[in-house]
Design a protein around this motif. Structure first.
Motif, PDB file in Angstrom:
ATOM      1  N   LYS A  11      31.924  32.060  36.554  1.00  0.00           N
ATOM      2  CA  LYS A  11      32.630  31.024  36.876  1.00  0.00           C
ATOM      3  C   LYS A  11      33.905  30.587  36.146  1.00  0.00           C
ATOM      4  O   LYS A  11      34.752  29.917  36.864  1.00  0.00           O
ATOM      5  CB  LYS A  11      31.352  29.811  36.985  1.00  0.00           C
ATOM      6  CG  LYS A  11      31.883  28.668  37.707  1.00  0.00           C
ATOM      7  CD  LYS A  11      32.071  28.871  39.076  1.00  0.00           C
ATOM      8  CE  LYS A  11      32.228  27.482  39.843  1.00  0.00           C
ATOM      9  NZ  LYS A  11      32.465  27.608  41.132  1.00  0.00           N
ATOM     10  N   GLU A  14      36.513  32.395  37.495  1.00  0.00           N
ATOM     11  CA  GLU A  14      37.034  32.268  38.940  1.00  0.00           C
ATOM     12  C   GLU A  14      38.158  30.862  38.943  1.00  0.00           C
ATOM     13  O   GLU A  14      39.058  30.571  39.362  1.00  0.00           O
ATOM     14  CB  GLU A  14      36.034  31.892  39.797  1.00  0.00           C
ATOM     15  CG  GLU A  14      35.420  33.246  40.346  1.00  0.00           C
ATOM     16  CD  GLU A  14      34.301  32.973  41.268  1.00  0.00           C
ATOM     17  OE1 GLU A  14      34.049  31.846  41.858  1.00  0.00           O
ATOM     18  OE2 GLU A  14      33.668  34.070  41.980  1.00  0.00           O
ATOM     19  N   CYS A  18      41.907  30.501  39.845  1.00  0.00           N
ATOM     20  CA  CYS A  18      42.494  29.188  40.665  1.00  0.00           C
ATOM     21  C   CYS A  18      43.520  28.496  40.131  1.00  0.00           C
ATOM     22  O   CYS A  18      44.737  28.223  40.687  1.00  0.00           O
ATOM     23  CB  CYS A  18      41.181  28.525  41.143  1.00  0.00           C
ATOM     24  SG  CYS A  18      40.277  28.952  42.191  1.00  0.00           S
ATOM     25  N   GLU A  89      39.774  38.788  41.226  1.00  0.00           N
ATOM     26  CA  GLU A  89      38.714  37.580  42.067  1.00  0.00           C
ATOM     27  C   GLU A  89      38.015  38.258  43.282  1.00  0.00           C
ATOM     28  O   GLU A  89      36.813  37.699  43.119  1.00  0.00           O
ATOM     29  CB  GLU A  89      39.853  36.580  42.571  1.00  0.00           C
ATOM     30  CG  GLU A  89      39.286  35.466  43.468  1.00  0.00           C
ATOM     31  CD  GLU A  89      38.247  34.784  42.392  1.00  0.00           C
ATOM     32  OE1 GLU A  89      37.383  33.942  43.086  1.00  0.00           O
ATOM     33  OE2 GLU A  89      38.482  34.507  41.162  1.00  0.00           O
ATOM     34  N   CYS A  92      35.127  39.701  41.394  1.00  0.00           N
ATOM     35  CA  CYS A  92      34.179  38.698  41.014  1.00  0.00           C
ATOM     36  C   CYS A  92      33.270  38.162  42.216  1.00  0.00           C
ATOM     37  O   CYS A  92      32.247  38.153  42.103  1.00  0.00           O
ATOM     38  CB  CYS A  92      35.058  37.401  40.394  1.00  0.00           C
ATOM     39  SG  CYS A  92      34.201  37.102  38.974  1.00  0.00           S
ATOM     40  N   LEU A  93      33.877  37.995  43.262  1.00  0.00           N
ATOM     41  CA  LEU A  93      33.306  37.631  44.511  1.00  0.00           C
ATOM     42  C   LEU A  93      32.315  38.642  44.991  1.00  0.00           C
ATOM     43  O   LEU A  93      31.209  38.378  45.278  1.00  0.00           O
ATOM     44  CB  LEU A  93      34.555  37.469  45.761  1.00  0.00           C
ATOM     45  CG  LEU A  93      34.720  35.948  46.105  1.00  0.00           C
ATOM     46  CD1 LEU A  93      35.820  35.982  46.701  1.00  0.00           C
ATOM     47  CD2 LEU A  93      33.331  35.279  46.539  1.00  0.00           C
TER      48      LEU A  93
END
Length: 109
Positions: A11, A14, A18, A89, A92-93
């Motif tokens: 988290k 992420e 961003c 990313e 990670c998703l």
């Protein structure tokens, strides 16, 4: 101190991605609007002398490496940076989706 880093770290990553993408977007807009000014600000921040300023009449380096070269290199470095951020990313998703399908608890709800 007893936090589950396997839940918190993705988290945090992420959120960091961003924030970096937002900063890169702002920097990209600034470069697109006025590359010359961004180039000067960059050199003033990272060099404490004026040796980076060349005279086109007497310095061959500035004749060989024109503004277009530096603009293209800036775009390539920025593009690679964004590509790597997006790759990780997406990774990670993918891990988050995989963990959800396996029923492993995550920090995202």
């Amino acid at each position: 101190m007893k936090a589950d880093w396997k839940r918190i770290l993705p988290k945090a990553y992420e959120i960091t991605v961003c924030v970096f993408l937002g900063l890169v977007a702002v920097l990209g807009i600034a470069i697109a609007v006025n590359f010359d000014r961004c180039f000067v600000i960059f050199h003033e921040l990272f060099f404490d002398n004026d040796l980076w300023m060349f005279d086109p009449a007497s310095d061959y380096m500035i004749r060989m490496l024109t503004e277009g070269f530096f603009f293209d290199i800036t775009l390539r470095i920025g593009g690679f940076f964004v590509a790597f951020l997006l790759f990780f990313e997406i990774l990670c998703l993918g891990i988050r989706i995989w963990r959800k399908r396996k029923g492993i608890r995550t920090a995202y709800k």
